[in-house]
Write a protein that holds these residues in place. Structure first.
Motif, PDB file in Angstrom:
ATOM      1  N   ASN A 368     -50.687 -51.914 -40.655  1.00  0.00           N
ATOM      2  CA  ASN A 368     -49.593 -52.191 -41.953  1.00  0.00           C
ATOM      3  C   ASN A 368     -49.449 -53.756 -42.324  1.00  0.00           C
ATOM      4  O   ASN A 368     -49.363 -53.985 -43.409  1.00  0.00           O
ATOM      5  CB  ASN A 368     -48.532 -51.389 -41.531  1.00  0.00           C
ATOM      6  CG  ASN A 368     -48.796 -49.767 -41.572  1.00  0.00           C
ATOM      7  OD1 ASN A 368     -49.803 -49.258 -42.030  1.00  0.00           O
ATOM      8  ND2 ASN A 368     -47.687 -49.131 -41.039  1.00  0.00           N
ATOM      9  N   ILE A 369     -48.871 -54.413 -41.384  1.00  0.00           N
ATOM     10  CA  ILE A 369     -48.726 -55.791 -41.745  1.00  0.00           C
ATOM     11  C   ILE A 369     -49.713 -56.808 -42.138  1.00  0.00           C
ATOM     12  O   ILE A 369     -49.486 -56.983 -43.299  1.00  0.00           O
ATOM     13  CB  ILE A 369     -48.112 -56.429 -40.423  1.00  0.00           C
ATOM     14  CG1 ILE A 369     -46.938 -55.650 -39.602  1.00  0.00           C
ATOM     15  CG2 ILE A 369     -47.681 -58.069 -40.581  1.00  0.00           C
ATOM     16  CD1 ILE A 369     -45.678 -55.719 -41.039  1.00  0.00           C
ATOM     17  N   LEU A 370     -51.042 -56.474 -41.717  1.00  0.00           N
ATOM     18  CA  LEU A 370     -52.100 -57.172 -42.013  1.00  0.00           C
ATOM     19  C   LEU A 370     -52.577 -56.753 -43.260  1.00  0.00           C
ATOM     20  O   LEU A 370     -52.911 -57.403 -44.185  1.00  0.00           O
ATOM     21  CB  LEU A 370     -53.212 -57.044 -41.159  1.00  0.00           C
ATOM     22  CG  LEU A 370     -53.127 -57.625 -39.856  1.00  0.00           C
ATOM     23  CD1 LEU A 370     -54.353 -57.434 -38.849  1.00  0.00           C
ATOM     24  CD2 LEU A 370     -52.742 -59.023 -39.595  1.00  0.00           C
ATOM     25  N   ARG A 513     -38.044 -50.826 -43.759  1.00  0.00           N
ATOM     26  CA  ARG A 513     -38.409 -50.417 -42.293  1.00  0.00           C
ATOM     27  C   ARG A 513     -38.572 -51.724 -41.903  1.00  0.00           C
ATOM     28  O   ARG A 513     -38.743 -51.928 -40.455  1.00  0.00           O
ATOM     29  CB  ARG A 513     -39.405 -49.385 -42.107  1.00  0.00           C
ATOM     30  CG  ARG A 513     -40.836 -49.757 -42.558  1.00  0.00           C
ATOM     31  CD  ARG A 513     -41.739 -48.671 -42.458  1.00  0.00           C
ATOM     32  NE  ARG A 513     -42.056 -48.309 -40.817  1.00  0.00           N
ATOM     33  CZ  ARG A 513     -43.344 -47.749 -40.564  1.00  0.00           C
ATOM     34  NH1 ARG A 513     -44.043 -47.415 -41.420  1.00  0.00           N
ATOM     35  NH2 ARG A 513     -43.480 -47.643 -39.163  1.00  0.00           N
ATOM     36  N   TYR A 514     -39.393 -52.644 -42.447  1.00  0.00           N
ATOM     37  CA  TYR A 514     -39.704 -54.112 -42.148  1.00  0.00           C
ATOM     38  C   TYR A 514     -38.834 -55.401 -42.338  1.00  0.00           C
ATOM     39  O   TYR A 514     -39.310 -56.244 -42.136  1.00  0.00           O
ATOM     40  CB  TYR A 514     -41.196 -54.351 -42.253  1.00  0.00           C
ATOM     41  CG  TYR A 514     -42.043 -53.585 -41.922  1.00  0.00           C
ATOM     42  CD1 TYR A 514     -42.193 -52.921 -40.497  1.00  0.00           C
ATOM     43  CD2 TYR A 514     -43.169 -52.954 -42.737  1.00  0.00           C
ATOM     44  CE1 TYR A 514     -43.226 -52.016 -39.929  1.00  0.00           C
ATOM     45  CE2 TYR A 514     -44.243 -51.947 -42.188  1.00  0.00           C
ATOM     46  CZ  TYR A 514     -44.167 -51.497 -40.830  1.00  0.00           C
ATOM     47  OH  TYR A 514     -44.928 -50.637 -40.357  1.00  0.00           O
ATOM     48  N   LYS A 515     -37.864 -54.951 -43.178  1.00  0.00           N
ATOM     49  CA  LYS A 515     -37.069 -55.934 -43.845  1.00  0.00           C
ATOM     50  C   LYS A 515     -36.634 -57.002 -42.662  1.00  0.00           C
ATOM     51  O   LYS A 515     -36.565 -58.165 -42.742  1.00  0.00           O
ATOM     52  CB  LYS A 515     -36.115 -55.397 -45.074  1.00  0.00           C
ATOM     53  CG  LYS A 515     -36.728 -55.153 -46.120  1.00  0.00           C
ATOM     54  CD  LYS A 515     -35.690 -54.533 -47.094  1.00  0.00           C
ATOM     55  CE  LYS A 515     -36.076 -54.383 -48.524  1.00  0.00           C
ATOM     56  NZ  LYS A 515     -35.181 -53.894 -49.538  1.00  0.00           N
ATOM     57  N   LEU A 516     -35.746 -56.215 -42.018  1.00  0.00           N
ATOM     58  CA  LEU A 516     -35.155 -57.156 -40.667  1.00  0.00           C
ATOM     59  C   LEU A 516     -36.168 -57.812 -39.859  1.00  0.00           C
ATOM     60  O   LEU A 516     -35.767 -59.050 -39.690  1.00  0.00           O
ATOM     61  CB  LEU A 516     -34.398 -56.320 -39.778  1.00  0.00           C
ATOM     62  CG  LEU A 516     -33.305 -56.715 -38.898  1.00  0.00           C
ATOM     63  CD1 LEU A 516     -32.292 -57.447 -39.440  1.00  0.00           C
ATOM     64  CD2 LEU A 516     -32.799 -55.763 -38.011  1.00  0.00           C
ATOM     65  N   ASP A 517     -37.426 -57.404 -39.591  1.00  0.00           N
ATOM     66  CA  ASP A 517     -38.478 -57.964 -38.763  1.00  0.00           C
ATOM     67  C   ASP A 517     -39.125 -59.358 -39.845  1.00  0.00           C
ATOM     68  O   ASP A 517     -38.981 -60.289 -39.161  1.00  0.00           O
ATOM     69  CB  ASP A 517     -39.618 -57.079 -38.737  1.00  0.00           C
ATOM     70  CG  ASP A 517     -39.207 -55.786 -37.815  1.00  0.00           C
ATOM     71  OD1 ASP A 517     -38.484 -56.045 -36.887  1.00  0.00           O
ATOM     72  OD2 ASP A 517     -39.314 -54.690 -38.282  1.00  0.00           O
ATOM     73  N   PHE A 518     -38.991 -59.189 -40.849  1.00  0.00           N
ATOM     74  CA  PHE A 518     -39.500 -60.198 -41.623  1.00  0.00           C
ATOM     75  C   PHE A 518     -38.486 -61.549 -41.808  1.00  0.00           C
ATOM     76  O   PHE A 518     -38.751 -62.661 -42.021  1.00  0.00           O
ATOM     77  CB  PHE A 518     -39.798 -59.879 -43.317  1.00  0.00           C
ATOM     78  CG  PHE A 518     -41.465 -59.311 -43.431  1.00  0.00           C
ATOM     79  CD1 PHE A 518     -42.170 -60.345 -43.857  1.00  0.00           C
ATOM     80  CD2 PHE A 518     -41.649 -58.170 -43.177  1.00  0.00           C
ATOM     81  CE1 PHE A 518     -43.696 -60.012 -43.851  1.00  0.00           C
ATOM     82  CE2 PHE A 518     -43.024 -57.899 -43.280  1.00  0.00           C
ATOM     83  CZ  PHE A 518     -43.993 -58.600 -43.612  1.00  0.00           C
ATOM     84  N   ASN A 530     -34.310 -62.170 -31.544  1.00  0.00           N
ATOM     85  CA  ASN A 530     -34.603 -61.507 -32.642  1.00  0.00           C
ATOM     86  C   ASN A 530     -34.415 -59.979 -32.464  1.00  0.00           C
ATOM     87  O   ASN A 530     -34.537 -59.416 -31.553  1.00  0.00           O
ATOM     88  CB  ASN A 530     -36.141 -61.652 -33.275  1.00  0.00           C
ATOM     89  CG  ASN A 530     -36.518 -62.985 -33.682  1.00  0.00           C
ATOM     90  OD1 ASN A 530     -35.475 -63.689 -33.722  1.00  0.00           O
ATOM     91  ND2 ASN A 530     -37.254 -63.154 -34.358  1.00  0.00           N
ATOM     92  N   ILE A 531     -33.733 -59.429 -33.464  1.00  0.00           N
ATOM     93  CA  ILE A 531     -33.496 -58.039 -33.385  1.00  0.00           C
ATOM     94  C   ILE A 531     -34.893 -57.321 -34.221  1.00  0.00           C
ATOM     95  O   ILE A 531     -35.070 -57.569 -35.116  1.00  0.00           O
ATOM     96  CB  ILE A 531     -32.350 -57.592 -34.243  1.00  0.00           C
ATOM     97  CG1 ILE A 531     -31.083 -58.312 -33.707  1.00  0.00           C
ATOM     98  CG2 ILE A 531     -32.232 -56.048 -34.198  1.00  0.00           C
ATOM     99  CD1 ILE A 531     -29.893 -57.864 -34.430  1.00  0.00           C
ATOM    100  N   GLY A 532     -35.507 -56.479 -33.555  1.00  0.00           N
ATOM    101  CA  GLY A 532     -36.788 -55.738 -33.800  1.00  0.00           C
ATOM    102  C   GLY A 532     -36.360 -54.411 -33.916  1.00  0.00           C
ATOM    103  O   GLY A 532     -35.909 -53.674 -33.201  1.00  0.00           O
ATOM    104  N   SER A 533     -36.775 -53.893 -35.318  1.00  0.00           N
ATOM    105  CA  SER A 533     -36.443 -52.305 -35.608  1.00  0.00           C
ATOM    106  C   SER A 533     -37.737 -51.514 -35.533  1.00  0.00           C
ATOM    107  O   SER A 533     -38.825 -51.832 -35.826  1.00  0.00           O
ATOM    108  CB  SER A 533     -36.005 -52.158 -36.852  1.00  0.00           C
ATOM    109  OG  SER A 533     -37.075 -52.494 -37.887  1.00  0.00           O
ATOM    110  N   TRP A 534     -37.610 -50.507 -34.420  1.00  0.00           N
ATOM    111  CA  TRP A 534     -38.823 -49.723 -34.450  1.00  0.00           C
ATOM    112  C   TRP A 534     -38.586 -48.234 -35.080  1.00  0.00           C
ATOM    113  O   TRP A 534     -39.296 -47.251 -34.933  1.00  0.00           O
ATOM    114  CB  TRP A 534     -38.735 -49.157 -32.717  1.00  0.00           C
ATOM    115  CG  TRP A 534     -39.825 -50.381 -32.178  1.00  0.00           C
ATOM    116  CD1 TRP A 534     -39.413 -51.263 -31.434  1.00  0.00           C
ATOM    117  CD2 TRP A 534     -41.222 -50.595 -32.346  1.00  0.00           C
ATOM    118  NE1 TRP A 534     -40.271 -52.269 -30.969  1.00  0.00           N
ATOM    119  CE2 TRP A 534     -41.654 -51.743 -31.693  1.00  0.00           C
ATOM    120  CE3 TRP A 534     -42.026 -49.791 -32.994  1.00  0.00           C
ATOM    121  CZ2 TRP A 534     -42.981 -52.274 -31.534  1.00  0.00           C
ATOM    122  CZ3 TRP A 534     -43.489 -50.204 -32.941  1.00  0.00           C
ATOM    123  CH2 TRP A 534     -43.867 -51.431 -32.457  1.00  0.00           C
ATOM    124  N   SER A 535     -37.766 -48.007 -36.039  1.00  0.00           N
ATOM    125  CA  SER A 535     -37.398 -46.827 -36.869  1.00  0.00           C
ATOM    126  C   SER A 535     -38.468 -46.798 -37.802  1.00  0.00           C
ATOM    127  O   SER A 535     -39.082 -47.957 -38.383  1.00  0.00           O
ATOM    128  CB  SER A 535     -36.113 -47.093 -37.391  1.00  0.00           C
ATOM    129  OG  SER A 535     -35.759 -47.977 -38.345  1.00  0.00           O
TER     130      SER A 535
END
Length: 536
Positions: A368-370, A513-518, A530-535
């Motif tokens: 998904n990220i790529l 779902r990816y905003k916090l990771d970015f 870092n805080i990583g969300s797996w939801s």
């Protein structure tokens, strides 16, 4: 055991002969029985099909008695893997059957509970494709715009297992099988050994945190040693091991008993010492430096495909790597996604059970990220983590993989019986040991054919599954083709469980779902806090 059997049988025959003449007129009956057993033992030692019988003459035959009792007794002793998680007994039996080219059809219908939570299946078509018209040897070309020597990789390959963890005979059998079947053999982080090169099979050379085979005396990366070995014709790709699914965040461990002078010379270390790889790389300290290191290896190897392997942990760290790729316009040729379900005999139990993302979740995320960042076109994805059947390959392809690795299935193809003694140097079939009294049981000439057979028959099944779905190419499989039962009354497609994204869509808007990771992704810093969300 072989030597003990020879001595014991000879002494027993001598004693019976010497004493029997004086003690019993029927001594010759017992003598004949022992003589027959002795002959049977010698036959066992010299046959090449069964490792257990070669190593444990006569007594090893008890294993086959247990296998006959398996439906009632044997399965209860071998139904769990080394980390305690269940293994599908049907898949295990199928591996052996395909390796031996035995009939792998199943009598009396499915033996799985199709109404239990977690049951998975794929859609079939009323108009399936003719198998004879399909590509029986699906491959993928690995190598982007910066790669001078792209590699045509099989859809199914041998995953990373080091010489040292495995015996030289096991490594030779796997590589010789890869040569026969035209697929690739990953060396693992233990270095490039003569056993990997002897039979000429295609090699993916893995470079771990210990830099074994290309390290200086103080354990740093040695570019001269790397250049020398990376340019060997058998080495088709180079894989940097960032983390391993079985023990992410933890370095590898080789017991002193397995660290023989031969292994020490290959790894450039001292023999008979415990070898503990560091948990991190010394050659780079940030995502940006890691991407630059990839380019450095590409130059040193004269343009061979360079990739890296990882089990997904903090999502932000992977995104930081992607940001560094985009800023530098440097991309790996492939990324191997390893799942936490991967196995090893060199990891603490807590790391095997509770650290790292499972394969399906990690694979979904990486693809998904790529794709969302529009860099998937530069990078191929390889999947590793209990991929032991044709359906497992199709499932991985549906989530975005281009090809797959397998370790445990290939071990079983060379004779592993899951004795769960991998970390003791006492493997009873000569697969995961350096004890010459045990490795003699594994005959390369026999087991190499089994490895090639297993690969061929598993890929064939994968192609048949695609054809049954009405697909003529592996690239056409989608997440909507795979279903998973969520409860007795509910089932969802993989597209519903793992939503996919349009190419380049993250360049305009990051999904919630990816905003916090970015937000926490930094190309110049590993996000340890870092805080990583797996939801989802």
């Amino acid at each position: 055991m072989r030597k003990s059997f020879i001595i014991f049988s000879a002494l027993t025959l001598l004693v019976i002969f010497c004493l029997g003449v004086y003690l019993s007129p029927n001594w010759y009956i017992l003598f004949a029985i022992v003589l027959c057993l002795t002959g049977l033992g010698y036959y066992d030692m010299f046959q090449t099909k069964h490792s257990i019988m070669r190593i444990y003459p006569v007594f090893g035959r008890l294993r086959f008695l247990m296998e006959e009792l398996r439906p009632k007794i044997y399965q209860y002793f071998i139904e769990s893997d080394i980390d305690g998680r269940p293994i599908n007994r049907i898949d295990r039996s199928t591996i052996y059957q395909r390796a031996k080219e035995e009939n792998d059809t199943m009598p009396f219908g499915t033996q799985l509970d199709v109404y239990s939570e977690g049951y998975e299946w794929m859609c079939h078509s009323i108009a399936p494709k003719d198998f004879e018209l399909l590509d029986h040897n699906p491959r993928v070309t690995v190598g982007n715009k910066a790669c001078a020597q792209p590699y045509s990789c099989s859809v199914y390959n041998i995953s990373a297992m080091s010489f040292g963890s495995l015996s030289s005979n096991a490594v030779e059998a796997m590589n010789a099988g890869a040569k026969i079947g035209g697929f690739a053999h990953n060396t693992g982080e233990g270095g490039l050994s003569p056993s990997h090169l002897k039979h000429g099979g295609d090699i993916i050379w893995q470079i771990g945190t210990g830099y074994f085979g290309c390290r200086t005396a103080d354990g740093n990366f040695d570019e001269n040693l790397f250049r020398e070995k990376a340019r060997l014709p058998q080495v088709k790709m180079i894989e940097i091991k960032i983390s391993q699914g079985a023990k992410p965040g933890h370095g590898g461990i080789l017991p002193a008993s397995k660290n023989t002078p031969e292994i020490a010379a290959i790894r450039h270390i001292k023999p008979y010492t415990v070898v503990a790889s560091p948990p991190y790389h010394k050659a780079f300290n940030t995502p940006r430096e890691m991407v630059q290191f990839i380019q450095h290896l590409r130059v040193l190897s004269e343009g061979k495909p360079i990739g890296f392997k990882l089990c997904i942990g903090h999502k932000s760290e992977f995104i930081g790597i992607c940001k560094a790729m985009i800023e530098l316009d440097i991309y790996p040729d492939f990324i191997t996604v390893d799942g936490a379900e991967g196995g090893t005999g060199a990891a603490p139990q807590e790391f095997s059970n509770y650290v790292g993302a499972p394969l399906l979740d990690g694979l979904d995320f990486v693809h998904n990220i790529l794709t969302g960042l529009d860099i998937r076109k530069h990078i191929k994805i390889l999947a590793s983590g209990k991929v032991v059947s044709g359906f497992h390959i199709v499932r991985a392809l549906a989530l975005g993989a281009d090809a797959c690795y397998s370790a445990r299935a290939m071990m079983m193809a060379v004779g592993c019986i899951q004795a769960l003694l991998c970390n003791t140097n006492k493997c009873p079939v000569g697969v995961a040991t350096q004890d010459p009294k045990l490795t003699v049981g594994l005959v390369v000439e026999d087991k190499k054919t089994r490895v090639a057979n297993f690969h061929k028959n598993t890929v064939k099944t994968m192609v048949e599954l695609l054809g049954a779905s009405g697909l003529d190419r592996k690239e056409n499989i989608t997440r909507s083709h795979i279903y998973r039962r969520i409860s007795f009354q509910s089932m969802l497609t993989y597209e519903e469980i793992f939503p996919s994204y349009e190419t380049g869509s993250f360049l305009t808007e990051i999904p919630e779902r990816y905003k916090l990771d970015f937000k926490y992704a930094n190309p110049d810093h590993w996000g340890h806090s870092n805080i990583g969300s797996w939801s989802n």
